[in-house]
Design an enzyme around this catalytic site. Structure first.
Site, PDB file in Angstrom:
ATOM      1  N   LYS A 142     -56.315 -56.052  11.103  1.00  0.00           N
ATOM      2  CA  LYS A 142     -57.430 -55.175  11.484  1.00  0.00           C
ATOM      3  C   LYS A 142     -57.349 -54.924  12.984  1.00  0.00           C
ATOM      4  O   LYS A 142     -57.060 -55.845  13.755  1.00  0.00           O
ATOM      5  CB  LYS A 142     -58.780 -55.807  11.131  1.00  0.00           C
ATOM      6  N   GLU A 187     -69.224 -51.043  11.721  1.00  0.00           N
ATOM      7  CA  GLU A 187     -70.110 -52.124  12.195  1.00  0.00           C
ATOM      8  C   GLU A 187     -71.225 -51.585  13.095  1.00  0.00           C
ATOM      9  O   GLU A 187     -70.971 -50.773  13.993  1.00  0.00           O
ATOM     10  CB  GLU A 187     -69.293 -53.167  12.974  1.00  0.00           C
TER      11      GLU A 187
END
Ligand code: KIV
Length: 262
Positions: free
Chosen positions: A110, A179
């Protein structure tokens, strides 16, 4: 689960679950659970090492955590989080980290953001390594963002996030963490891309959710963001176990006869 299963889940409207994990012991629990994937996040720097931000995470720190989790959860899809600033140091440095993560047992990596390192995302994905993107409140940029602030609240900011998400999909990402983003913006991102969006503090209109293991299990009491639901009082349970042990030793009831060798 693999990258095809994640894509199919989005097509079929099946929600995906990810949690973070940093060690062998909790990986055993996650391996037995039905979660779809595990993220060895650079939040390890905060949760496991007590730092105030994720910035002190290093490739060495992350590789040790990935190796422990890979031993504990051999049946799960494992994503390793590229620590700052290794995806900003050029392709060769980023590939050294990818190499270390794959050797430690990760299946994917990621990377936070895209602006300025799109080529690196493209190169890693083009090398056959699944890449998870990460947009919105990207904790590695906490100082530039001026704190842990919800992103994508204005029309302009929302458009920028949708555009970044499209670019990450085009660069080859197989999924996207969204997020700390206003829920309408997260929903717009989810509609705009064909890869699964995995929300954390981004509302319900995403393709799945990720939470930090210690948050969902109630294992820490220091920070309680609004988006976290604690599904057990892990901290309280463990504290009680230690207090019960302490009391039993001091009142002489531990060890008992059947806990003693003749
Ligand atoms: O580092 C981390 O744990 C993360 C998740 C919270 C998405 O990036």
């Amino acid at each position: 689960m693999n990258v095809h299963d994640f894509a199919a889940a989005k097509r079929d409207g099946r929600k995906l679950t990810f949690t973070t994990c940093y060690d062998w012991w909790s990986a055993r629990i996650l391996n037995e659970s039905s979660v779809d994937g595990i993220l060895v996040g650079d939040s390890a720097a905060m949760v496991m090492h007590g730092h105030a931000t994720t910035l002190p995470a290093t490739p060495e720190m992350m590789s040790l955590h990935i190796a422990a989790v890979a031993r504990g959860a051999p049946d799960k899809f494992l994503i390793g989080d590229m620590p700052f600033p290794w995806h900003r140091k050029g392709i060769s440095a980023a590939m050294d980290v990818v190499d270390a993560f794959l050797t430690a047992g990760a299946h994917a990596v990621k990377l936070e953001g895209i602006e300025g390192h799109e080529e690196i995302v493209r190169h890693i994905a083009g090398s056959g390594v699944p890449v998870m993107g990460h947009v919105g409140l990207t904790p590695q940029s906490v100082n530039a963002l001026g704190g842990y602030r919800v992103q994508g609240r204005s029309e302009d900011a929302a458009e920028r996030l949708v555009e970044e998400s499209r670019q990450l999909e085009q660069a080859g990402c197989f999924s996207l963490v969204v997020e700390g983003v206003a829920s309408e913006t997260a929903a717009a991102i989810t509609r705009a891309v064909s890869i699964p969006t995995i929300g954390i503090g981004a509302g319900v209109e995403v393709d799945g959710q990720v939470l930090v293991f210690h948050d969902l299990a109630g294992l820490q009491r220091e920070v309680r963001p609004k988006f976290v639901r604690t599904f057990s009082d892990g901290y309280g349970m463990l504290l009680k176990a230690v207090e019960d042990f302490d009391r039993a030793v001091k009142d002489g009831s531990f060890p008992a006869g059947d806990e003693t060798y003749e």
